[in-house]
Design a protein around this motif. Structure first.
Motif, PDB file in Angstrom:
ATOM      1  N   LEU A  87       0.823  -1.216   0.000  1.00  0.00           N
ATOM      2  CA  LEU A  87       0.000   0.000   0.000  1.00  0.00           C
ATOM      3  C   LEU A  87       0.858   1.268   0.000  1.00  0.00           C
ATOM      4  N   ILE A  88       2.000   1.224   0.649  1.00  0.00           N
ATOM      5  CA  ILE A  88       2.907   2.383   0.630  1.00  0.00           C
ATOM      6  C   ILE A  88       3.488   2.554  -0.770  1.00  0.00           C
ATOM      7  N   SER A  89       3.916   1.465  -1.375  1.00  0.00           N
ATOM      8  CA  SER A  89       4.463   1.525  -2.734  1.00  0.00           C
ATOM      9  C   SER A  89       3.435   2.094  -3.714  1.00  0.00           C
ATOM     10  N   GLU A  90       2.197   1.645  -3.607  1.00  0.00           N
ATOM     11  CA  GLU A  90       1.136   2.159  -4.479  1.00  0.00           C
ATOM     12  C   GLU A  90       0.901   3.649  -4.239  1.00  0.00           C
ATOM     13  N   ALA A  91       0.907   4.061  -2.982  1.00  0.00           N
ATOM     14  CA  ALA A  91       0.711   5.480  -2.669  1.00  0.00           C
ATOM     15  C   ALA A  91       1.836   6.329  -3.247  1.00  0.00           C
ATOM     16  N   VAL A  92       3.062   5.836  -3.176  1.00  0.00           N
ATOM     17  CA  VAL A  92       4.203   6.576  -3.734  1.00  0.00           C
ATOM     18  C   VAL A  92       4.071   6.668  -5.254  1.00  0.00           C
ATOM     19  N   LYS A  93       3.731   5.569  -5.899  1.00  0.00           N
ATOM     20  CA  LYS A  93       3.572   5.577  -7.361  1.00  0.00           C
ATOM     21  C   LYS A  93       2.495   6.565  -7.800  1.00  0.00           C
ATOM     22  N   ASP A 101      10.132   5.953  10.754  1.00  0.00           N
ATOM     23  CA  ASP A 101      11.101   5.438   9.786  1.00  0.00           C
ATOM     24  C   ASP A 101      10.600   5.736   8.378  1.00  0.00           C
ATOM     25  N   VAL A 102      11.502   6.171   7.508  1.00  0.00           N
ATOM     26  CA  VAL A 102      11.170   6.451   6.112  1.00  0.00           C
ATOM     27  C   VAL A 102      12.125   5.653   5.242  1.00  0.00           C
ATOM     28  N   ASN A 103      11.556   4.718   4.471  1.00  0.00           N
ATOM     29  CA  ASN A 103      12.367   3.828   3.644  1.00  0.00           C
ATOM     30  C   ASN A 103      11.728   3.711   2.263  1.00  0.00           C
ATOM     31  N   CYS A 104      12.491   4.058   1.237  1.00  0.00           N
ATOM     32  CA  CYS A 104      11.986   3.943  -0.138  1.00  0.00           C
ATOM     33  C   CYS A 104      12.972   3.181  -1.013  1.00  0.00           C
ATOM     34  N   GLY A 105      13.634   2.206  -0.422  1.00  0.00           N
ATOM     35  CA  GLY A 105      14.683   1.459  -1.105  1.00  0.00           C
ATOM     36  C   GLY A 105      14.244   0.664  -2.318  1.00  0.00           C
ATOM     37  N   THR A 106      12.957   0.374  -2.437  1.00  0.00           N
ATOM     38  CA  THR A 106      12.507  -0.361  -3.619  1.00  0.00           C
ATOM     39  C   THR A 106      12.375   0.550  -4.839  1.00  0.00           C
ATOM     40  N   PHE A 107      12.559   1.843  -4.643  1.00  0.00           N
ATOM     41  CA  PHE A 107      12.530   2.814  -5.744  1.00  0.00           C
ATOM     42  C   PHE A 107      13.963   3.255  -6.053  1.00  0.00           C
ATOM     43  N   GLU A 123      15.442   6.998  -5.979  1.00  0.00           N
ATOM     44  CA  GLU A 123      15.352   6.964  -4.515  1.00  0.00           C
ATOM     45  C   GLU A 123      15.531   8.341  -3.878  1.00  0.00           C
ATOM     46  N   VAL A 124      16.388   9.167  -4.433  1.00  0.00           N
ATOM     47  CA  VAL A 124      16.627  10.494  -3.858  1.00  0.00           C
ATOM     48  C   VAL A 124      15.351  11.332  -3.917  1.00  0.00           C
ATOM     49  N   GLU A 125      14.744  11.405  -5.091  1.00  0.00           N
ATOM     50  CA  GLU A 125      13.523  12.193  -5.249  1.00  0.00           C
ATOM     51  C   GLU A 125      12.375  11.607  -4.428  1.00  0.00           C
ATOM     52  N   THR A 126      12.297  10.288  -4.390  1.00  0.00           N
ATOM     53  CA  THR A 126      11.247   9.633  -3.617  1.00  0.00           C
ATOM     54  C   THR A 126      11.433   9.905  -2.127  1.00  0.00           C
ATOM     55  N   MET A 127      12.673   9.854  -1.659  1.00  0.00           N
ATOM     56  CA  MET A 127      12.954  10.133  -0.242  1.00  0.00           C
ATOM     57  C   MET A 127      12.522  11.555   0.109  1.00  0.00           C
ATOM     58  N   GLU A 128      12.862  12.514  -0.752  1.00  0.00           N
ATOM     59  CA  GLU A 128      12.469  13.906  -0.497  1.00  0.00           C
ATOM     60  C   GLU A 128      10.948  14.035  -0.418  1.00  0.00           C
ATOM     61  N   TRP A 129      10.254  13.408  -1.350  1.00  0.00           N
ATOM     62  CA  TRP A 129       8.791  13.475  -1.381  1.00  0.00           C
ATOM     63  C   TRP A 129       8.194  12.826  -0.132  1.00  0.00           C
ATOM     64  N   LEU A 130       8.702  11.653   0.234  1.00  0.00           N
ATOM     65  CA  LEU A 130       8.194  10.967   1.414  1.00  0.00           C
ATOM     66  C   LEU A 130       8.423  11.785   2.683  1.00  0.00           C
ATOM     67  N   ASP A 166       8.871  15.005   3.029  1.00  0.00           N
ATOM     68  CA  ASP A 166       7.977  16.165   3.031  1.00  0.00           C
ATOM     69  C   ASP A 166       6.576  15.784   3.514  1.00  0.00           C
ATOM     70  N   ASN A 167       6.056  14.683   3.011  1.00  0.00           N
ATOM     71  CA  ASN A 167       4.700  14.274   3.371  1.00  0.00           C
ATOM     72  C   ASN A 167       4.608  13.752   4.794  1.00  0.00           C
ATOM     73  N   VAL A 168       5.594  13.004   5.233  1.00  0.00           N
ATOM     74  CA  VAL A 168       5.591  12.518   6.617  1.00  0.00           C
ATOM     75  C   VAL A 168       5.594  13.698   7.579  1.00  0.00           C
ATOM     76  N   LEU A 169       6.423  14.697   7.295  1.00  0.00           N
ATOM     77  CA  LEU A 169       6.518  15.854   8.188  1.00  0.00           C
ATOM     78  C   LEU A 169       5.241  16.696   8.182  1.00  0.00           C
ATOM     79  N   GLN A 170       4.460  16.604   7.117  1.00  0.00           N
ATOM     80  CA  GLN A 170       3.160  17.279   7.106  1.00  0.00           C
ATOM     81  C   GLN A 170       2.128  16.509   7.918  1.00  0.00           C
ATOM     82  N   GLY A 171       2.370  15.206   8.110  1.00  0.00           N
ATOM     83  CA  GLY A 171       1.413  14.364   8.824  1.00  0.00           C
ATOM     84  C   GLY A 171       1.675  14.224  10.309  1.00  0.00           C
TER      85      GLY A 171
END
Length: 100
Positions: free
Chosen positions: A14-20, A43-49, A53-60, A62-67
């Motif tokens: 579900l996290i992978s789908e949300a990121v996509k 924990d923030v992990n986007c290793g499957t991307f 991965e750099v852009e995905t980490m930044e996006w994740l 940003d969103n985690v810190l908003q939540g």
């Protein structure tokens, strides 16, 4: 005692789908839920991307810190992704979970 919320990991379907789909609301809700459940770090992990991965980490991050308003645990063996996550993390003392 520190409690690390480990749900924001792109190895989870579900996290992978949300990121996509760039569904930031879903990511923010998961972060908030973990905080409400007693996590002291997220924990923030986007290793499957690996290709972006750099852009995905930044996006994740940003969103985690908003939540939520918890410090983060940046989880990646990729030094560029670690640097990207650390650069965005502003909620207290950030932890690094993986290194080469």
């Amino acid at each position: 005692m520190e409690i690390i919320g480990e749900l924001i990991n792109t190895s989870r379907k579900l996290i992978s789908e949300a990121v996509k789909k760039k569904d930031g609301q879903y990511i923010r809700n998961i972060a908030k839920l973990q905080q409400e459940s007693g996590a002291t770090y997220i924990d923030v992990n986007c290793g499957t991307f690996m290709q972006n991965e750099v852009e995905t980490m930044e996006w994740l991050v940003d969103n985690v810190l908003q939540g939520c308003n918890l410090p983060l645990c940046i989880d990646s063996p990729n030094p560029l992704a670690l640097d990207a996550g650390l650069g965005k993390s502003k909620n207290g003392r950030t932890m690094i979970n993986s290194i080469k």
